[in-house]
Structure formats: structure tokens, C-alpha cells
Design an enzyme around this catalytic site. Sequence first.
Site, PDB file in Angstrom:
ATOM      1  N   GLY A   9     -28.374  17.637 -27.234  1.00 30.40           N
ATOM      2  CA  GLY A   9     -29.654  18.338 -27.229  1.00 30.40           C
ATOM      3  C   GLY A   9     -30.278  18.611 -28.579  1.00 30.40           C
ATOM      4  N   LEU A  84     -31.951   6.404 -15.135  1.00 27.62           N
ATOM      5  CA  LEU A  84     -33.267   5.806 -14.977  1.00 27.62           C
ATOM      6  C   LEU A  84     -34.176   6.750 -14.201  1.00 27.62           C
ATOM      7  CD1 LEU A  84     -32.366   2.101 -14.118  1.00 27.62           C
ATOM      8  CD2 LEU A  84     -33.325   2.984 -16.257  1.00 27.62           C
ATOM      9  N   ASN A  99     -40.314   8.244 -23.693  1.00 26.51           N
ATOM     10  CA  ASN A  99     -38.896   8.143 -24.018  1.00 26.51           C
ATOM     11  C   ASN A  99     -38.753   7.812 -25.489  1.00 26.51           C
ATOM     12  OD1 ASN A  99     -36.083   8.030 -23.625  1.00 26.51           O
ATOM     13  ND2 ASN A  99     -36.150   5.840 -23.203  1.00 26.51           N
ATOM     14  N   HIS A 101     -36.217   5.809 -28.033  1.00 26.78           N
ATOM     15  CA  HIS A 101     -35.121   4.832 -28.068  1.00 26.78           C
ATOM     16  C   HIS A 101     -34.642   4.690 -29.508  1.00 26.78           C
ATOM     17  CE1 HIS A 101     -32.653   1.636 -26.478  1.00 26.78           C
ATOM     18  NE2 HIS A 101     -32.947   0.946 -27.565  1.00 26.78           N
ATOM     19  N   ASP A 142     -36.592   0.615 -20.819  1.00 22.47           N
ATOM     20  CA  ASP A 142     -37.036   0.381 -22.199  1.00 22.47           C
ATOM     21  C   ASP A 142     -38.149  -0.652 -22.288  1.00 22.47           C
ATOM     22  OD1 ASP A 142     -35.223   2.255 -23.235  1.00 22.47           O
ATOM     23  OD2 ASP A 142     -33.656   0.753 -23.433  1.00 22.47           O
ATOM     24  N   GLU A 171     -35.770  10.494 -35.946  1.00 23.47           N
ATOM     25  CA  GLU A 171     -36.085  11.219 -34.705  1.00 23.47           C
ATOM     26  C   GLU A 171     -36.489  12.658 -35.008  1.00 23.47           C
ATOM     27  OE1 GLU A 171     -32.756   8.838 -32.022  1.00 23.47           O
ATOM     28  OE2 GLU A 171     -32.630  11.013 -32.180  1.00 23.47           O
TER      29      GLU A 171
END
Length: 189
Positions: A9, A84, A99, A101, A142, A171
Site C-alpha cells: 500500500g 483482473l 492502472n 504498471h 495491461d 511512482e
Amino acid sequence: MAIFASGSGSNCENIIRYFKNSECVNTALVVCNRPDAYVLVRVRQLNVPSIVITKADLNDASVMMPILEQYDIHFIVLAGFLPLIPDFLIDAFPRRIVNLHPALLPKYGGKGMWGHHVHEAVKAAGESETGMTVHWVTPVCDGGEIIAQFRVALSPSDSVDDIAEKEHQLEMKHFPEVLETIILSETNE
């Protein structure tokens, strides 16, 4: 906004903290598929409501839709969420599920490509750079349209852990800013 997460998290916490004083974005709910995930500890400390769902719950519109409606969710962020997303959620939230990645899609995406698996593949291929990709969620794993990508140079001496850390720093720095841009552009339309 709801954040769906499966693991430690760190991204989830970063996003919640980023939007803490926002007048436009409220993290109303964290959805987790693992009752032992550390993300649940983080969100409890941040006083954000959370729920744990099973795979069956996630794939059942009669379970998920009332939960999301109860929390008035209009946007979903996947932050390390591994299952998914079912088609009914994608249909209910068109271009409102994103999302993150941990690679430069379309490379190193698809089934089984998450976390360390991605970084190991990047290392094995001898890539000179890696990065992160923010993309729309579609029924293809993706495969959604890329919203933003950020890159970082790699050295041949970088270990898999070094690669993971370099990508994770991207990120932490960029994911909340990209989300803010997306959400604010949606509310201004």
C-alpha cells in the site's frame, strides 16, 4: 475516488496523502482483496474506510455496485491491485478506471507481469531504461490506452532490487500528479 490495492500500500498511502486537503478529490474507499495486506493497516491509520472483498465479490455486480454507490465512487485507481477487473465495472466506469504498471508498456505487460516479475524481465532483457506507465483499464490485461509514461535510466550493474527501487521512485513522484490531472480534466468537462 476508490483505490483498489492488494499489497503493502505505499502507492495507496501516497495517493491518499497527496489528496488529503484537496477540494476536488476525496479518497472515499480502499478496496482490498487480501485480508492480510499491509495496505489495510496504512489506510486505517489514515482514517480512510476500507473493505476486503473476495474474488467472487469482485466478480459479482450485485455485490460491487452497491458498495461503490454507497461511497459515491466516480473514479477507480488500481494501485497494486492484482485481480483482473470484471467487464461490468469497466462498463460502469468508462475511462474512469486507471492502472499503474511498473514498466514501459507495451513491454513487460500482460498476465503474470506484476511486481518483481516485471523487474526481473527488464533485468534479463538487459534494458537500458525502465519506467512506469499509467493507463486506462480495459478488458485486455495491461492493454488500455496509455495516459502517461515516465522513464529512468538503468545501468548494467543494477540489480533487480535496484531496478524496482528506481521505478518505485517514479511512482511516488508522478502517479498522484497524473491522477490529479485526469480527475480535474474529467470534472471540467
